[in-house]
Design a protein around this motif. Structure first.
Motif, short mmCIF file in Angstrom:
data_model
loop_
_atom_site.label_atom_id
_atom_site.label_comp_id
_atom_site.label_asym_id
_atom_site.label_seq_id
_atom_site.Cartn_x
_atom_site.Cartn_y
_atom_site.Cartn_z
N GLN A 77 0.82 -1.21 0.00
CA GLN A 77 0.00 0.00 0.00
C GLN A 77 0.85 1.26 0.00
OE1 GLN A 77 -2.56 -0.79 3.37
NE2 GLN A 77 -4.14 -1.70 2.08
N ALA A 78 1.98 1.25 0.71
CA ALA A 78 2.88 2.40 0.71
C ALA A 78 3.46 2.62 -0.69
CB ALA A 78 4.00 2.19 1.74
N ALA A 79 3.83 1.53 -1.35
CA ALA A 79 4.37 1.63 -2.71
C ALA A 79 3.29 2.14 -3.67
CB ALA A 79 4.90 0.28 -3.17
N GLN A 80 2.10 1.64 -3.51
CA GLN A 80 0.98 2.06 -4.35
C GLN A 80 0.73 3.56 -4.17
OE1 GLN A 80 -2.77 0.14 -3.31
NE2 GLN A 80 -3.11 -0.27 -5.47
N GLN A 81 0.72 4.02 -2.93
CA GLN A 81 0.51 5.45 -2.65
C GLN A 81 1.66 6.29 -3.19
OE1 GLN A 81 -2.34 6.90 -1.29
NE2 GLN A 81 -1.32 8.69 -2.13
N GLY A 82 2.87 5.80 -3.03
CA GLY A 82 4.04 6.53 -3.54
C GLY A 82 3.98 6.69 -5.04
N ALA B 173 3.57 10.19 -7.25
CA ALA B 173 4.48 10.55 -8.35
C ALA B 173 3.69 10.80 -9.63
CB ALA B 173 5.51 9.45 -8.56
N PHE B 174 2.71 9.96 -9.92
CA PHE B 174 1.90 10.16 -11.13
C PHE B 174 1.14 11.47 -11.06
CE2 PHE B 174 1.56 5.26 -11.11
CZ PHE B 174 2.80 5.13 -11.71
N ASP B 175 0.61 11.80 -9.87
CA ASP B 175 -0.11 13.06 -9.69
C ASP B 175 0.81 14.26 -9.90
OD1 ASP B 175 -2.46 11.69 -9.16
OD2 ASP B 175 -2.35 11.97 -6.98
N ALA B 176 2.02 14.18 -9.34
CA ALA B 176 2.98 15.27 -9.50
C ALA B 176 3.32 15.46 -10.97
CB ALA B 176 4.25 14.99 -8.69
N GLN C 174 11.85 3.77 -4.04
CA GLN C 174 12.28 3.16 -2.78
C GLN C 174 11.18 2.30 -2.17
OE1 GLN C 174 13.55 6.75 -0.67
NE2 GLN C 174 15.59 5.86 -0.52
N GLN C 175 9.97 2.84 -2.16
CA GLN C 175 8.85 2.10 -1.58
C GLN C 175 8.55 0.84 -2.39
OE1 GLN C 175 6.18 5.45 -1.61
NE2 GLN C 175 6.38 5.74 0.59
N ILE C 176 8.64 0.94 -3.70
CA ILE C 176 8.40 -0.22 -4.56
C ILE C 176 9.47 -1.28 -4.30
CG2 ILE C 176 8.46 -1.04 -6.95
CD1 ILE C 176 7.10 1.71 -7.66
N ASN C 177 10.73 -0.87 -4.24
CA ASN C 177 11.80 -1.84 -3.99
C ASN C 177 11.62 -2.52 -2.64
OD1 ASN C 177 13.07 -1.50 -6.46
ND2 ASN C 177 14.35 0.17 -5.71
N ASN C 178 11.20 -1.76 -1.63
CA ASN C 178 10.94 -2.36 -0.32
C ASN C 178 9.80 -3.37 -0.40
OD1 ASN C 178 12.93 -0.84 0.90
ND2 ASN C 178 11.52 0.71 1.65
N ALA C 179 8.73 -3.01 -1.10
CA ALA C 179 7.56 -3.89 -1.21
C ALA C 179 7.88 -5.15 -2.01
CB ALA C 179 6.39 -3.14 -1.85
N LEU C 180 8.77 -5.03 -2.99
CA LEU C 180 9.12 -6.20 -3.81
C LEU C 180 9.80 -7.30 -2.99
CD1 LEU C 180 10.34 -4.53 -7.12
CD2 LEU C 180 8.44 -6.14 -6.89
N GLU C 181 10.40 -6.94 -1.88
CA GLU C 181 11.12 -7.92 -1.06
C GLU C 181 10.21 -9.02 -0.53
OE1 GLU C 181 13.42 -6.02 1.99
OE2 GLU C 181 14.46 -4.76 0.55
N ASN C 182 8.94 -8.70 -0.30
CA ASN C 182 8.05 -9.72 0.26
C ASN C 182 6.67 -9.73 -0.42
OD1 ASN C 182 6.93 -7.40 1.29
ND2 ASN C 182 7.26 -7.91 3.44
N ALA C 183 6.63 -9.30 -1.65
CA ALA C 183 5.35 -9.20 -2.36
C ALA C 183 4.85 -10.56 -2.84
CB ALA C 183 5.50 -8.27 -3.56
N SER C 184 3.53 -10.69 -2.90
CA SER C 184 2.94 -11.87 -3.53
C SER C 184 3.13 -11.73 -5.04
CB SER C 184 1.44 -11.94 -3.20
OG SER C 184 0.76 -10.87 -3.84
#
Length: 87
Positions: free
Chosen positions: A12-17, A21-24, A51-61
């Protein structure tokens, strides 16, 4: 259970991040007086999203991984577009 909760929270943090970015990117005015500050803000949002995506990828389904990888591709398109605009 904490593992699944952390996995969902990091996704969810990666999704929000990525959304931030897309909004900006959507709100940037290339010929505006404050383009430089908008570009700086966009750069910060994109870097944070990566950064958030890379963190989420560590344990993503697997499903989350596919979505996160799509976010990475979409962010790369933004980076490429901005770089081409500034050359």
């Amino acid at each position: 259970m904490p593992y699944n909760k952390n996995k969902q929270q990091s996704f969810q943090a990666a999704q929000q991040g990525a959304t931030d970015a897309f909004d900006a990117y959507e709100n940037i005015v290339k010929d505006g007086a404050d383009y430089g500050s908008q570009l700086k803000h966009l750069t910060e949002e994109v870097n944070e999203a990566y950064q958030q995506i890379n963190n989420a990828l560590e344990n993503a389904s697997e499903t989350q991984r596919q979505r996160l990888e799509q976010y990475q591709r979409d962010l790369q398109k933004i980076v490429n577009d901005v770089n081409q605009s500034n050359t």
